[in-house]
Design a protein around this motif. Structure first.
Motif, mmCIF file in Angstrom:
data_model
loop_
_atom_site.group_PDB
_atom_site.id
_atom_site.type_symbol
_atom_site.label_atom_id
_atom_site.label_comp_id
_atom_site.label_asym_id
_atom_site.label_seq_id
_atom_site.Cartn_x
_atom_site.Cartn_y
_atom_site.Cartn_z
ATOM 1 N N UNK A 179 -3.254 5.371 2.988
ATOM 2 C CA UNK A 179 -2.878 3.959 2.943
ATOM 3 C C UNK A 179 -1.360 3.831 3.012
ATOM 4 N N UNK A 180 -0.904 2.681 3.490
ATOM 5 C CA UNK A 180 0.519 2.407 3.474
ATOM 6 C C UNK A 180 0.988 2.123 2.058
ATOM 7 N N UNK A 181 2.207 2.532 1.723
ATOM 8 C CA UNK A 181 2.769 2.283 0.387
ATOM 9 C C UNK A 181 4.167 1.698 0.551
ATOM 10 N N UNK A 182 4.422 0.588 -0.140
ATOM 11 C CA UNK A 182 5.740 -0.043 -0.131
ATOM 12 C C UNK A 182 6.198 -0.225 -1.568
ATOM 13 N N UNK A 183 7.441 0.122 -1.841
ATOM 14 C CA UNK A 183 8.048 -0.141 -3.148
ATOM 15 C C UNK A 183 9.099 -1.221 -2.945
ATOM 16 N N UNK A 184 8.955 -2.306 -3.670
ATOM 17 C CA UNK A 184 9.826 -3.464 -3.457
ATOM 18 C C UNK A 184 10.045 -4.193 -4.767
ATOM 19 N N UNK A 185 10.981 -5.159 -4.753
ATOM 20 C CA UNK A 185 11.220 -5.956 -5.954
ATOM 21 C C UNK A 185 10.542 -7.308 -5.817
ATOM 22 N N UNK A 186 10.738 -8.154 -6.845
ATOM 23 C CA UNK A 186 10.068 -9.456 -6.845
ATOM 24 C C UNK A 186 10.610 -10.401 -5.784
ATOM 25 N N UNK A 187 11.805 -10.092 -5.255
ATOM 26 C CA UNK A 187 12.389 -10.923 -4.200
ATOM 27 C C UNK A 187 11.917 -10.502 -2.816
ATOM 28 N N UNK A 188 11.177 -9.402 -2.769
ATOM 29 C CA UNK A 188 10.664 -8.944 -1.483
ATOM 30 C C UNK A 188 11.535 -7.920 -0.785
ATOM 31 N N UNK A 189 12.624 -7.466 -1.447
ATOM 32 C CA UNK A 189 13.467 -6.429 -0.856
ATOM 33 C C UNK A 189 12.749 -5.083 -0.934
ATOM 34 N N UNK A 190 12.738 -4.348 0.168
ATOM 35 C CA UNK A 190 12.013 -3.085 0.244
ATOM 36 C C UNK A 190 12.949 -1.922 -0.100
ATOM 37 N N UNK A 191 12.534 -1.068 -1.053
ATOM 38 C CA UNK A 191 13.334 0.086 -1.488
ATOM 39 C C UNK A 191 12.835 1.386 -0.863
ATOM 40 N N UNK A 192 11.547 1.497 -0.689
ATOM 41 C CA UNK A 192 11.009 2.729 -0.127
ATOM 42 C C UNK A 192 9.678 2.401 0.544
ATOM 43 N N UNK A 193 9.290 3.242 1.508
ATOM 44 C CA UNK A 193 8.051 3.032 2.254
ATOM 45 C C UNK A 193 7.596 4.385 2.784
ATOM 46 N N UNK A 194 6.292 4.630 2.770
ATOM 47 C CA UNK A 194 5.828 5.926 3.276
ATOM 48 C C UNK A 194 5.606 5.888 4.782
ATOM 49 N N UNK A 195 5.434 7.074 5.373
ATOM 50 C CA UNK A 195 5.359 7.155 6.826
ATOM 51 C C UNK A 195 4.084 6.524 7.384
ATOM 52 N N UNK A 196 2.997 6.529 6.599
ATOM 53 C CA UNK A 196 1.769 5.862 7.063
ATOM 54 C C UNK A 196 2.042 4.395 7.351
ATOM 55 N N UNK A 197 2.829 3.769 6.480
ATOM 56 C CA UNK A 197 3.107 2.351 6.614
ATOM 57 C C UNK A 197 3.971 2.054 7.837
ATOM 58 N N UNK A 198 5.099 2.759 7.947
ATOM 59 C CA UNK A 198 5.997 2.377 9.034
ATOM 60 C C UNK A 198 5.521 2.871 10.400
ATOM 61 N N UNK A 199 4.784 3.984 10.435
ATOM 62 C CA UNK A 199 4.315 4.487 11.726
ATOM 63 C C UNK A 199 3.211 3.609 12.316
ATOM 64 N N UNK A 200 2.275 3.162 11.469
ATOM 65 C CA UNK A 200 1.179 2.361 12.013
ATOM 66 C C UNK A 200 1.643 0.963 12.428
#
Length: 365
Positions: free
Chosen positions: A55-76
């Motif tokens: 599965x895709x994984x995104x780490x973000x804050x409450x404002x929606x800023x993205x701090x980290x993302x795995x390759x499944x998420x960005x590649x697909x």
């Protein structure tokens, strides 16, 4: 001498203390190294799990800023990692779901977890339906949100298929009810006309005409009900078969009358396909029986196309002797035209007739 002994003892004690401190320092450094190695191993394990997740994984804050993302998420989605991190959640999801982010953040804050459906936009502009499972985590000393994003396009396709099948079954059920009422009305009218003709010499011809009409109605329905999808019936082939069937029934100078077909976008749902085909049948049989006396040569044109507004337009035209000027085609005593007008009403359509040369009907529905 005593002073020298005291000095020596003190130096020995200091040396012993120094050795103990060195030993403690070495032990601390060893423990620190072990802790550091464990943390590095833990980070390595975390990163391995993070990057290899299906599965895709995104780490973000409450404002929606993205701090980290795995390759499944960005590649697909067709992005690089740097490209997707520059986007906010609102830039990643479709506008419809971007409006719901604030509300879902509130649900997450209140309940500690939020599970919902959304839709992400790929870099090429296409849309991917997803299911999101979001919860709070501590990430590098910050309280952030981890969202696990699952691709559910196959599930959505299955749901759409189920709903399509359900709607198709509902359409069939309603159409069957409607056709039962229609068949009853037609057959009742046929019997009324036969009763009116009992004392006339044309009774056998009328019985034959009634039999032909019943056969044709059943023929049309069999062809339409056998279509792969009853929500989008391509009626071009059933109309071709109807034309051949009508010629075989009426034997109206088959070698002398040519039928031109112009069928574009001829896909209708069952609710429209049956009335449309029955109208074509009535107009065709009327032309074959009356428009070309003495087996004269002639031409019939049947066309079905889509108007700019999205409605369908049916043209039926023959170059025969024409419809009598003295008769209002909307109010006749003949069963055929009565059936046509009834079917036009079923389609919520409008029909007009043009006389000379021949006869032309224009139906929009």
């Amino acid at each position: 001498m005593k002073d020298q002994n005291k000095t020596k003892e003190r130096l020995i004690e200091e040396l012993h203390d120094l050795r103990q401190k060195v030993a403690k320092s070495e032990k601390f450094e060893s423990e620190h190294k072990n802790v550091t190695d464990a943390l590095l191993e833990s980070e390595s394990s975390y990163r391995m799990i993070f990057e290899s997740a299906n599965d895709g994984i995104i780490i973000h804050d409450t404002e929606g800023h993205i701090f980290d993302v795995n390759q499944t998420m960005y590649k697909r989605l067709g992005y690089t990692k740097q490209e997707i991190i520059k986007l906010s959640l609102k830039g990643l999801v479709t506008p419809e779901f971007a409006e719901k982010i604030t509300k879902r953040m509130g649900t997450l804050k209140k309940e500690g977890v939020a599970i919902f459906e959304s839709a992400d936009r790929r870099k090429d502009g296409t849309v991917m339906p997803v299911e999101v499972n979001a919860r709070h985590i501590n990430y590098k000393g910050h309280k952030l949100i981890l969202s696990v994003v699952r691709d559910i396009h196959e599930r959505k396709m299955a749901e759409d298929l189920i709903m399509s099948t359900y709607r198709e079954n509902e359409t069939i059920r309603e159409e069957i009810k409607h056709q039962i009422r229609f068949d009853h009305e037609v057959f009742s009218r046929i019997l009324e006309i036969l009763q009116e003709q009992l004392e006339k010499e044309t009774i056998m011809a009328d019985i034959q005409a009634a039999e032909n009409r019943v056969k044709t109605i059943n023929f049309i329905k069999r062809k339409l009900y056998s279509s792969p999808s009853l929500l989008r019936i391509d009626i071009s082939n059933p109309i071709e078969k109807l034309i051949s069937y009508s010629f075989s029934l009426y034997c109206a100078g088959i070698k002398n009358i040519q039928v031109q077909r112009e069928l574009q976008d001829a896909r209708l749902d069952l609710h429209k396909a049956i009335p449309c085909a029955l109208i074509i049948n009535e107009l065709l049989s009327n032309s074959l029986k009356h428009a070309f006396p003495d087996s004269s040569k002639g031409e019939i044109v049947i066309s079905l196309s889509k108007a700019a507004c999205g409605s369908q337009i049916l043209h039926f035209k023959d170059n025969g002797k024409g419809f009598p000027e003295s008769i209002d085609f909307r109010n006749t005593t003949t069963l055929g035209m009565q059936i046509v007008m009834n079917l036009v009403d079923q389609l919520d359509g409008e029909i007009e007739m043009r006389r000379k040369p021949g006869t032309e009907y224009i139906l929009q529905f």
